[in-house]
Design a protein around this motif. Structure first.
Motif, PDB file in Angstrom:
ATOM      1  N   VAL A 172      29.444  29.638  70.131  1.00  0.00           N
ATOM      2  CA  VAL A 172      30.036  29.038  68.932  1.00  0.00           C
ATOM      3  C   VAL A 172      31.134  29.965  68.387  1.00  0.00           C
ATOM      4  O   VAL A 172      30.901  31.156  68.197  1.00  0.00           O
ATOM      5  N   PRO A 173      32.333  29.425  68.107  1.00  0.00           N
ATOM      6  CA  PRO A 173      33.446  30.276  67.671  1.00  0.00           C
ATOM      7  C   PRO A 173      33.594  30.447  66.163  1.00  0.00           C
ATOM      8  O   PRO A 173      34.443  31.209  65.717  1.00  0.00           O
ATOM      9  N   LEU A 174      32.782  29.721  65.378  1.00  0.00           N
ATOM     10  CA  LEU A 174      32.994  29.716  63.926  1.00  0.00           C
ATOM     11  C   LEU A 174      31.661  29.696  63.195  1.00  0.00           C
ATOM     12  O   LEU A 174      30.764  28.929  63.550  1.00  0.00           O
ATOM     13  N   ILE A 175      31.535  30.535  62.169  1.00  0.00           N
ATOM     14  CA  ILE A 175      30.388  30.518  61.265  1.00  0.00           C
ATOM     15  C   ILE A 175      30.915  30.216  59.866  1.00  0.00           C
ATOM     16  O   ILE A 175      31.812  30.903  59.373  1.00  0.00           O
ATOM     17  N   VAL A 176      30.364  29.193  59.237  1.00  0.00           N
ATOM     18  CA  VAL A 176      30.729  28.848  57.866  1.00  0.00           C
ATOM     19  C   VAL A 176      29.496  29.033  56.983  1.00  0.00           C
ATOM     20  O   VAL A 176      28.445  28.438  57.233  1.00  0.00           O
ATOM     21  N   VAL A 177      29.623  29.873  55.969  1.00  0.00           N
ATOM     22  CA  VAL A 177      28.563  30.042  54.973  1.00  0.00           C
ATOM     23  C   VAL A 177      28.933  29.150  53.788  1.00  0.00           C
ATOM     24  O   VAL A 177      29.942  29.376  53.120  1.00  0.00           O
ATOM     25  N   LEU A 178      28.114  28.122  53.560  1.00  0.00           N
ATOM     26  CA  LEU A 178      28.472  27.080  52.600  1.00  0.00           C
ATOM     27  C   LEU A 178      27.547  27.089  51.381  1.00  0.00           C
ATOM     28  O   LEU A 178      26.371  26.736  51.472  1.00  0.00           O
ATOM     29  N   GLY A 179      28.094  27.489  50.241  1.00  0.00           N
ATOM     30  CA  GLY A 179      27.389  27.340  48.976  1.00  0.00           C
ATOM     31  C   GLY A 179      27.803  26.046  48.309  1.00  0.00           C
ATOM     32  O   GLY A 179      28.667  25.323  48.809  1.00  0.00           O
ATOM     33  N   HIS A 180      27.209  25.741  47.176  1.00  0.00           N
ATOM     34  CA  HIS A 180      27.592  24.495  46.512  1.00  0.00           C
ATOM     35  C   HIS A 180      27.429  24.587  45.002  1.00  0.00           C
ATOM     36  O   HIS A 180      26.670  25.408  44.468  1.00  0.00           O
ATOM     37  N   GLU A 181      28.153  23.736  44.322  1.00  0.00           N
ATOM     38  CA  GLU A 181      28.128  23.648  42.870  1.00  0.00           C
ATOM     39  C   GLU A 181      26.704  23.402  42.362  1.00  0.00           C
ATOM     40  O   GLU A 181      25.945  22.659  42.954  1.00  0.00           O
ATOM     41  N   ARG A 182      26.369  24.070  41.261  1.00  0.00           N
ATOM     42  CA  ARG A 182      25.078  23.891  40.590  1.00  0.00           C
ATOM     43  C   ARG A 182      23.883  24.056  41.534  1.00  0.00           C
ATOM     44  O   ARG A 182      22.929  23.268  41.506  1.00  0.00           O
ATOM     45  N   CYS A 183      23.917  25.095  42.331  1.00  0.00           N
ATOM     46  CA  CYS A 183      22.822  25.371  43.265  1.00  0.00           C
ATOM     47  C   CYS A 183      21.561  25.780  42.499  1.00  0.00           C
ATOM     48  O   CYS A 183      21.585  26.699  41.677  1.00  0.00           O
ATOM     49  N   GLY A 184      20.459  25.102  42.764  1.00  0.00           N
ATOM     50  CA  GLY A 184      19.215  25.380  42.048  1.00  0.00           C
ATOM     51  C   GLY A 184      18.659  26.759  42.319  1.00  0.00           C
ATOM     52  O   GLY A 184      18.137  27.422  41.405  1.00  0.00           O
ATOM     53  N   ALA A 185      18.747  27.225  43.571  1.00  0.00           N
ATOM     54  CA  ALA A 185      18.224  28.551  43.901  1.00  0.00           C
ATOM     55  C   ALA A 185      19.034  29.643  43.211  1.00  0.00           C
ATOM     56  O   ALA A 185      18.473  30.621  42.696  1.00  0.00           O
ATOM     57  N   SER A 238      18.523  32.957  36.072  1.00  0.00           N
ATOM     58  CA  SER A 238      17.461  33.035  35.068  1.00  0.00           C
ATOM     59  C   SER A 238      16.681  34.336  35.180  1.00  0.00           C
ATOM     60  O   SER A 238      16.242  34.892  34.162  1.00  0.00           O
ATOM     61  N   VAL A 239      16.511  34.827  36.398  1.00  0.00           N
ATOM     62  CA  VAL A 239      15.838  36.114  36.590  1.00  0.00           C
ATOM     63  C   VAL A 239      16.640  37.223  35.925  1.00  0.00           C
ATOM     64  O   VAL A 239      16.096  38.083  35.215  1.00  0.00           O
ATOM     65  N   VAL A 240      17.946  37.216  36.141  1.00  0.00           N
ATOM     66  CA  VAL A 240      18.813  38.264  35.596  1.00  0.00           C
ATOM     67  C   VAL A 240      18.970  38.141  34.085  1.00  0.00           C
ATOM     68  O   VAL A 240      18.887  39.138  33.348  1.00  0.00           O
ATOM     69  N   GLU A 241      19.189  36.933  33.588  1.00  0.00           N
ATOM     70  CA  GLU A 241      19.502  36.721  32.184  1.00  0.00           C
ATOM     71  C   GLU A 241      18.263  36.660  31.289  1.00  0.00           C
ATOM     72  O   GLU A 241      18.309  37.077  30.133  1.00  0.00           O
ATOM     73  N   LYS A 242      17.158  36.150  31.831  1.00  0.00           N
ATOM     74  CA  LYS A 242      15.975  35.915  31.004  1.00  0.00           C
ATOM     75  C   LYS A 242      14.711  36.570  31.550  1.00  0.00           C
ATOM     76  O   LYS A 242      13.623  36.352  31.017  1.00  0.00           O
ATOM     77  N   ASN A 243      14.869  37.359  32.598  1.00  0.00           N
ATOM     78  CA  ASN A 243      13.707  37.993  33.243  1.00  0.00           C
ATOM     79  C   ASN A 243      12.658  36.952  33.630  1.00  0.00           C
ATOM     80  O   ASN A 243      11.442  37.180  33.510  1.00  0.00           O
ATOM     81  N   ALA A 244      13.116  35.804  34.106  1.00  0.00           N
ATOM     82  CA  ALA A 244      12.205  34.715  34.479  1.00  0.00           C
ATOM     83  C   ALA A 244      11.422  35.073  35.738  1.00  0.00           C
ATOM     84  O   ALA A 244      11.851  35.895  36.553  1.00  0.00           O
ATOM     85  N   GLN A 252      10.142  35.183  45.776  1.00  0.00           N
ATOM     86  CA  GLN A 252      10.633  35.925  46.934  1.00  0.00           C
ATOM     87  C   GLN A 252      11.862  35.260  47.540  1.00  0.00           C
ATOM     88  O   GLN A 252      12.761  35.938  48.052  1.00  0.00           O
ATOM     89  N   MET A 253      11.901  33.942  47.477  1.00  0.00           N
ATOM     90  CA  MET A 253      13.053  33.210  47.993  1.00  0.00           C
ATOM     91  C   MET A 253      14.304  33.515  47.172  1.00  0.00           C
ATOM     92  O   MET A 253      15.408  33.652  47.710  1.00  0.00           O
ATOM     93  N   VAL A 254      14.136  33.625  45.857  1.00  0.00           N
ATOM     94  CA  VAL A 254      15.255  33.840  44.945  1.00  0.00           C
ATOM     95  C   VAL A 254      15.737  35.292  44.958  1.00  0.00           C
ATOM     96  O   VAL A 254      16.918  35.580  44.734  1.00  0.00           O
ATOM     97  N   GLU A 255      14.845  36.201  45.260  1.00  0.00           N
ATOM     98  CA  GLU A 255      15.134  37.637  45.155  1.00  0.00           C
ATOM     99  C   GLU A 255      16.422  38.077  45.854  1.00  0.00           C
ATOM    100  O   GLU A 255      17.215  38.855  45.273  1.00  0.00           O
ATOM    101  N   PRO A 256      16.716  37.615  47.095  1.00  0.00           N
ATOM    102  CA  PRO A 256      17.945  38.079  47.763  1.00  0.00           C
ATOM    103  C   PRO A 256      19.228  37.634  47.078  1.00  0.00           C
ATOM    104  O   PRO A 256      20.304  38.175  47.376  1.00  0.00           O
ATOM    105  N   ILE A 257      19.134  36.647  46.175  1.00  0.00           N
ATOM    106  CA  ILE A 257      20.329  36.134  45.505  1.00  0.00           C
ATOM    107  C   ILE A 257      20.652  36.945  44.255  1.00  0.00           C
ATOM    108  O   ILE A 257      21.797  36.933  43.770  1.00  0.00           O
ATOM    109  N   VAL A 258      19.677  37.681  43.739  1.00  0.00           N
ATOM    110  CA  VAL A 258      19.864  38.422  42.486  1.00  0.00           C
ATOM    111  C   VAL A 258      21.058  39.380  42.540  1.00  0.00           C
ATOM    112  O   VAL A 258      21.844  39.450  41.574  1.00  0.00           O
ATOM    113  N   PRO A 259      21.267  40.148  43.626  1.00  0.00           N
ATOM    114  CA  PRO A 259      22.443  41.033  43.655  1.00  0.00           C
ATOM    115  C   PRO A 259      23.763  40.292  43.489  1.00  0.00           C
ATOM    116  O   PRO A 259      24.717  40.834  42.907  1.00  0.00           O
TER     117      PRO A 259
END
Length: 243
Positions: A132-145, A151-157, A165-172
């Motif tokens: 495969v010659p191309l990798i596309v990393v695709l995010g999207h508007e209003r992503c729930g994760a 919410s973790v960062v702003e409200k310590n949720a 654990q799923m959300v943790e890698p997104i915090v940085p």
């Protein structure tokens, strides 16, 4: 009786030999099929995705590869043009967004389009084995994760089960986005969320470009391109951008 037994033996010998020959033929065809790789360059693959999204946005007719003929064509092997690392969100179906059909996209999906060990192995397989010659990393508007990570960062949720654990890698990515917005205060939560979506994509693109050994040589030789993108839920447009 002897003739009958001899006939049976000849029949089963013929059946076994024929079956072995058929099996060898099918195996050979499968190997030949899986040995094929796309001849598209990274730029050509990217152009096709952009063209497909433009048709999706404008409701233009799409001629995606599907149906029984296409199904049979790829039954013995696959030659995808791109890896799509995307979110599991039901509103973000990659084949539809890019007007592609059966066997054209190698899709790696989970909430927040993060890349864990399984996802990384899938990406490396697509590049090393399928060419495969191309990798596309695709995010999207209003992503729930990503919203949960905000919410973790702003409200310590905190979240139950494995969701935290799923959300943790997104915090940085959220922390990076918040730092970038610091000089633009006051900013809305929506602005922070969208900036975090972009930063989450960019962090993954940077990692794939610089930190994953199996991708370095194809990237250096220009046989592989890694790009980031963001899908707009409202207008259907995919915006491509670099990290």
């Amino acid at each position: 009786m002897g003739d009958i037994d001899g006939g049976k033996r000849r029949f089963f010998r013929h059946l076994c030999c024929g079956g072995a020959a058929l099996g060898a033929a099918l195996t050979g065809n499968a190997q030949a099929a899986t040995g094929r790789k796309t001849d598209l360059t990274p730029a050509q693959a990217l152009a096709l995705l952009k063209e497909g999204n433009e048709k999706f946005v404008t409701d233009s007719p799409l001629r995606s590869a599907q149906g029984s003929e296409r199904r049979l064509e790829i039954a013995r092997g696959q030659t995808p043009m791109a890896v799509l690392v995307s979110c599991s969100d039901s509103r973000v179906p990659p084949e539809l967004l890019f007007g592609r059909g059966l066997g054209e996209l190698f899709i790696v999906r989970n909430a927040g389009n993060t890349v864990d060990t399984v996802a990384q192995g899938s990406i490396e397989y697509a590049v090393a084995e399928l060419g495969v010659p191309l990798i596309v990393v695709l995010g999207h508007e209003r992503c729930g994760a990503v919203d949960a990570a905000v919410s973790v960062v702003e409200k310590n949720a905190s979240f139950p089960g494995s969701i935290g654990q799923m959300v943790e890698p997104i915090v940085p990515a959220v922390l990076r986005a918040r730092a970038a917005l610091a000089g633009k205060e006051p900013y809305s939560r929506e602005a922070l969320l969208d900036a975090s979506v972009r930063q989450n994509v960019m962090r993954i693109v940077e990692r794939l470009r610089k930190s994953e050994a199996m991708l370095l040589e194809p990237l250096r030789s220009k046989r592989l391109m890694v790009v980031g993108a963001r899908y707009d839920l409202d207008d259907g447009n995919v915006e491509f951008f670099d990290a």
